[in-house]
Design a protein around this motif. Sequence first.
Motif, PDB file in Angstrom:
ATOM      1  N   SER A   1      -0.322  -3.282 -14.900  1.00 54.41           N
ATOM      2  CA  SER A   1      -1.008  -3.889 -13.759  1.00 54.41           C
ATOM      3  C   SER A   1      -2.257  -4.649 -14.203  1.00 54.41           C
ATOM      4  O   SER A   1      -2.637  -5.654 -13.598  1.00 54.41           O
TER       5      SER A   1
ATOM      6  N   LEU B   1      -2.861  -3.223  -6.422  1.00 50.22           N
ATOM      7  CA  LEU B   1      -1.689  -3.683  -7.162  1.00 50.22           C
ATOM      8  C   LEU B   1      -0.876  -2.505  -7.673  1.00 50.22           C
ATOM      9  O   LEU B   1       0.367  -2.526  -7.606  1.00 50.22           O
ATOM     10  N   GLU B   2      -1.544  -1.436  -8.160  1.00 49.54           N
ATOM     11  CA  GLU B   2      -0.803  -0.268  -8.632  1.00 49.54           C
ATOM     12  C   GLU B   2      -0.027   0.381  -7.492  1.00 49.54           C
ATOM     13  O   GLU B   2       1.122   0.808  -7.679  1.00 49.54           O
TER      14      GLU B   2
ATOM     15  N   LEU C   1       3.111  -1.619  -6.736  1.00 47.76           N
ATOM     16  CA  LEU C   1       4.178  -1.386  -7.712  1.00 47.76           C
ATOM     17  C   LEU C   1       4.851  -0.039  -7.477  1.00 47.76           C
ATOM     18  O   LEU C   1       6.067   0.100  -7.658  1.00 47.76           O
TER      19      LEU C   1
END
Length: 625
Positions: free
Chosen positions: A385, A581-582, A585
């Motif tokens: 990431s 963002l993590e 995902l």
Amino acid sequence: MLLLDPEAFRGVAGILLRSRFVEIRNVAIIAHVDHGKTTLVDQILQQCHVFRQGQQVRERFLDSLDLERERGITITAKNFAVHYRNVRINLIDTPGHADFGGEVERVLKMADGVLLLVDAFEGPMPQTRFVLQKALRLNLKPVVVINKVDRPQARPHEVLDEVFSLFCELMATDDQLDFRGVYASGREGWAVGEMEDERRDLGPLLDMIVEHIPAPRVQEGPLQLLIAAMDHSDYVGRIGIGRIVRGRLRADDTVAVLKRNGSQEKAVVRRVFVFDNLDRREVAEVECGDICAVVGLENVDIGDTLSDPEHREPLPLISVDEPTLSMDFMINSGPFFGRDGKKVTSRQIRERLRGEAERDVALRVEDTASSDTFKVSGRGILHLSILMENMRREGYEFVVGQPRVIYREVGGRKAEPVEVLIVDVPREYSGTIIEHAATRKGTLVNMEQTATHSRLEFHIPSRGLIGFRSKMMRTTGGEIVMHHRFFQYEYFKGSLPQRQTGSIISMAEGPAVAFALDALQDRGSFFVEPGDMLYGGQIIGERSKEGDLVVNAQRAKQLTNLRAAGADRKMRIAPATKMSLEEVLEFLNPDEYAEITPHHIRLRKSLLDENARKRALKQTRTLDE
């Protein structure tokens, strides 16, 4: 401090430097995330008078990247030098997270000793074990710093005993077990040998480095230099950074570059620099044991050896933990292609990924059968990431698929990576954490309890950690603290439960309408707000039930002359769920992508057309039967 003009004194610069700084110490600073490493470095820089008088100094000076300052973690190693008691101390600030183990592995090759920082309250943590194990394997001399001893509930003497036990568990040598240590407060800028000593400055710590970290062992003979880090300058191009293991290096020397893949080539070293405070200073010659930066070698990479052309002897390769997670990087094939990013082609994405793989030895980039898709493997979701976040800030636009663990074959059977997971949580949530970890094939191996908190240790498959943090954050109201590190490969533990909720998918392209979102609120939570531009196939929310739901988020209120009592109720739309963002995902299902652009992170189905998704689902069910 003696400054030399290398052009005027090229013949004598090296001799003068050696007479001025007779001794060198090469020290790496290692610690778990948030144990105060970078703050301690700030104080070392100030007390060694690195900054000019009156110069404005910001906190966490070495966290030069925007991402490092935003997240409060060290991502890339930094080299600098300070002068103390006529000794030049080369210090290396290293990352503390296991996902950046490749970075740690490289820079430890340049050190003769390590400063091990441990929080006086938390004690040794998973990454403490991770980085210390690597240091001990390289036979580096440790100096232990029990940091933050002035914080409430600090237990410095107990933590020191825990550190000694950790050394024993990692099978340290007798010499390494005979380590020296200090108690310190990095924020206040003092260190003491005993808790009762006067607290003035960091002199006791710097004395400990000079007296107990060994000076580099000088080996006479032909040149050997291991490139452990890379830098780049718009003016001079690629810059190789490494330590001279044998011999000496002068500017304008011809050297042999021994590549990791076995190939060899000749090159000329144009300029040589040593680290001086936070800068680099050009010199005519660098001796064995010193850390230097080399300019003029265009094809040099991390792990290469520079040697004498007449004695081509490569140094051992840098060993790095293998990647455990992979993802597919693709060009953006959505309707909003090219609206945000300036670098959108497969050629540009391939070049950027290849360049990153050269600098990061823990990253792997492979081409696939599709020319627009690249398989990128790394140490964990955080590792990948950070790469994505850097790319989007540089103007790249791309799409990534669901993270997948990398399986191996062990003894003819399928094996998967297993990690050690440490969870600190209030006691009332212990049962919930244990139950949820068990559903993900986690095994509880240790449990410690205080009056208010529990520390749980699990062995859990890497794929079981995907989505674990975000779910537990919601369950505990954000009161969970968890860390994990790679443990070993074990036989495949069976299937894991997937996400129990479906996705809410936009039916058409256009701006989201408040009236439509208000009417759909009982179906789940939304990731978008009124006015956001949507397209068909985009995931705009998480459904409260299983199965996907396609909705018309552009439906507006019909305006007529007829009114009914209560029809014009006031809309109360819940705030949109914003994910990092993590978390994005971790949210992905196998048939979903994350679209990453400089200004947006969108979720979408791999097949945007609804009929195409139905046909694919029908074919999958037919094959299963």
